[in-house]
Motif scaffolding. Structure first.
Motif, short mmCIF file in Angstrom:
data_model
loop_
_atom_site.label_atom_id
_atom_site.label_comp_id
_atom_site.label_asym_id
_atom_site.label_seq_id
_atom_site.Cartn_x
_atom_site.Cartn_y
_atom_site.Cartn_z
N LEU A 251 0.85 -1.18 0.00
CA LEU A 251 0.00 0.00 0.00
C LEU A 251 0.89 1.24 0.00
O LEU A 251 1.95 1.24 0.62
N LEU A 253 1.24 4.86 1.42
CA LEU A 253 0.72 5.69 2.51
C LEU A 253 1.28 7.10 2.34
O LEU A 253 2.46 7.35 2.59
N ILE A 268 -4.35 6.65 1.69
CA ILE A 268 -3.88 5.28 1.48
C ILE A 268 -4.39 4.79 0.14
O ILE A 268 -5.59 4.89 -0.15
N SER A 269 -3.50 4.25 -0.67
CA SER A 269 -3.89 3.76 -1.99
C SER A 269 -3.13 2.48 -2.31
O SER A 269 -2.17 2.12 -1.63
N LYS A 270 -3.55 1.81 -3.37
CA LYS A 270 -2.88 0.59 -3.80
C LYS A 270 -1.50 0.91 -4.36
O LYS A 270 -1.25 2.02 -4.84
N TYR A 357 -7.67 -5.74 0.37
CA TYR A 357 -7.21 -4.35 0.33
C TYR A 357 -7.95 -3.47 1.34
O TYR A 357 -7.32 -2.68 2.06
N GLU A 358 -9.26 -3.59 1.41
CA GLU A 358 -10.03 -2.72 2.31
C GLU A 358 -9.68 -2.96 3.76
O GLU A 358 -9.59 -2.04 4.56
N LYS A 361 -6.19 -1.53 4.41
CA LYS A 361 -6.31 -0.07 4.47
C LYS A 361 -6.85 0.37 5.83
O LYS A 361 -6.36 1.35 6.41
#
Length: 422
Positions: A251, A253, A268-270, A357-358, A361
C-alpha cells in the motif's frame, strides 16, 4: 505442472475460506464450526489425560469444563495476567495500559459511531470495549499471530478476527477528529523557518520566504498479494521475484506531518497507484484558506511543485540552487522520523499478512490515527529511520506559479546569504 495446478487450486480454496472467515458474519454454520472444533479439542485433551494420576486429571477436567462465561468476560487485571505469559512480546502494551492508554482510547471510542454493534457478537465471546482496545493494541504493537493472541486471551481465533477489525472500524470513525488540517492560530503557531542555514532568520518572512506548515511524503506498507495475482508457476528465481514485486503487494501511505511529527494528512492507496499528491495539490488550490499566508509545504523530488508545495531542483543550479535544496532537505527528516516512529510503535505495519485491500487499508488508517492519539498523550517513541529502496524519482508536475515561487525563494535565500557574508 500438475503440482502447480494443485498448489494454485489449494491457494484459491484457502483464499475463499479466508474471505468467508475475515468478515466473520453471524452465519450459523460458522458458529457451529467453532463449537465443533472446541468440542473435539476438549475431547482429545480429556482422552489423553484419563490415564494420568487423579489430581492431574481432576485439574485438567476442571480447566476444560470451566464455564465459558469466565473465559469470555474478564477483568482488566486477569487479562493483563494472561498477557504476561508472553511478557517479552507484550511489554509495550503493558506499559501503555499502566499509563492509561487503554482507558484514554476507550474514552475516545465510547461515543463514536460504528456499523459494528453488539448484535454481531451474538453466540460468541464478548469483550468490553476496554478489553477490545487492549487486545487490538496487542495485535497492532507486535507482529503476533492471531493464534498466539487467542491463546493469551483465551478466545477462539475466529473471534480475534472479529474483535480486531471491529476495533479498526470504530477507530476509523475518528479520522476527521484526529488527523485534521490545522486552522486558525494552530496553523501558524511555532512554525519553523524554511531555511535554518542562514544566521539571520528574522525578517525573511517579510521578504517572501515562507515558513513550513508541513512535510509531504510517503511510505510503503507491504501486504500479502491477493491470490488471483500470485504467479505460482513462475520460474523466475525467488530473489528476483522479490525485487520485482507486484505493485499490489504493498500500500502507498501518503502523509503530511507537522514539525512535532503529528500527521495532518493521510491518504492510502494501492501500490499500483502512481499518483504523487495531485489530489492534495488540487485541493490546496481550490481552498487557499488551507494555507495561511507566508506558509508552504515541502516535499522531495517527484511531488508536484505549486505555489503551496515547494520541491527541490532535480539538477544542480549552482550555489543558489544548492542553498535552496539544502534548505528544503533539512525538513525531510521530520517525515522520515514520523514514519519510523509509526512503524516502531505499530510493528504490524512491517508486513500485513492479508490480501484484502479494504481490510489492510483500515488497519493502516487505524495506526495513523492512534499515532496522533499517543502523541496527544505525550507517549513518544524513537524509531530507527530507514531509507526505503525505490526507483529514482524524476521531476514532478510543476505549474507556472510553482516554478516562479521556487525561483523567487531561491533568489531571496541566496541574496540573504550574500548580505551575511559581506
Amino acid at each position: 505442472m500438475d503440482n502447480n495446478y494443485v498448489e494454485s487450486a489449494g491457494r484459491a480454496v484457502l483464499e475463499m475460506m479466508q474471505r468467508e472467515w475475515e468478515p466473520l458474519s453471524q452465519d450459523e454454520l460458522e458458529q457451529r464450526l467453532d463449537r465443533t472444533v472446541e468440542e473435539i479439542l476438549e475431547a482429545n485433551l480429556l482422552a489423553k489425560v484419563q490415564d494420568q494420576p487423579g489430581p492431574i486429571y481432576l485439574q485438567l477436567s476442571q480447566l476444560v469444563e470451566e464455564p465459558q462465561q469466565k473465559n469470555q468476560i474478564r477483568s482488566t487485571t486477569e487479562l493483563t495476567t494472561l498477557s504476561h505469559v508472553e511478557e517479552s512480546e507484550s511489554q509495550q502494551l503493558t506499559d501503555a495500559e499502566e499509563n492509561a492508554a487503554v482507558q484514554y482510547i476507550t474514552d475516545l471510542l465510547q461515543n463514536s459511531n460504528s456499523r459494528y454493534n453488539q448484535s454481531r457478537m451474538a453466540g460468541r465471546a464478548r469483550l468490553s470495549l476496554s478489553h477490545t482496545v487492549l487486545l487490538s493494541l496487542t495485535l497492532l504493537s507486535k507482529r503476533l499471530s492471531y493464534r498466539s493472541v487467542s491463546t493469551s486471551f483465551h478466545l477462539e481465533k475466529g473471534n480475534i478476527h472479529r474483535i480486531f477489525f471491529s476495533f479498526c472500524e470504530r477507530v476509523n470513525t475518528l479520522e476527521d477528529q484526529q488527523i485534521r488540517w490545522p486552522t486558525g492560530i494552530e496553523a501558524v503557531e511555532n512554525l519553523p523557518p524554511l531555511s535554518s542555514l542562514l544566521g539571520k532568520a528574522k525578517g525573511l518572512e517579510e521578504k517572501g520566504v515562507p515558513r513550513v506548515l508541513g512535510v509531504l511524503g510517503h511510505t510503503r506498507i507491504p501486504i500479502r498479494l491477493p491470490i488471483g495475482k500470485q504467479d505460482v508457476e513462475s520460474t523466475m528465481p525467488e530473489v528476483k521475484r522479490m525485487k520485482e514485486a507486484h505493485p499490489d503487494s504493498w500500500l502507498n501511505l501518503e502523509l503530511v506531518c507537522n514539525h512535532t511529527g503529528r500527521l495532518i494528512h493521510c491518504r492510502i492507496s494501492k501500490g499500483s497507484d502512481l499518483d504523487r499528491a495531485s489530489a492534495l495539490r488540487d485541493k490546496l488550490k481550490q481552498l487557499p484558506e488551507m494555507m495561511p499566508p507566508g506558509t508552504c509545504l515541502v516535499a522531495r523530488v517527484g511531488y508536484p511543485a505549486s505555489a503551496q508545495i515547494l520541491t527541490p531542483y532535480v539538477v544542480g543550479r549552482g550555489p543558489r540552487g544548492n542553498l535552496y535544496n539544502r534548505s528544503l532537505e533539512a525538513h525531510f527528516y521530520l517525515l522520515d522520523q514520523a514514519v519510523a516512529d509509526l512503524k516502531a510503535r505499530f510493528e504490524r505495519l512491517r508486513y500485513l499478512d492479508m490480501g484484502n485491500y479494504e481490510r489492510a487499508k483500515a488497519v493502516v488508517l487505524t495506526a495513523c490515527i492512534l499515532h496522533n492519539v499517543f502523541l496527544d498523550m505525550g507517549k513518544v517513541v524513537n524509531g530507527q529511520v530507514e531509507r526505503e529502496a525505490g526507483t529514482q524519482e524524476g521531476e514532478g508536475e510543476c505549474d507556472e506559479e510553482g516554478v516562479r515561487r521556487r525561483e523567487a525563494i531561491a533568489d531571496l535565500l541566496y541574496k540573504e546569504l550574500d548580505s551575511e557574508s559581506t
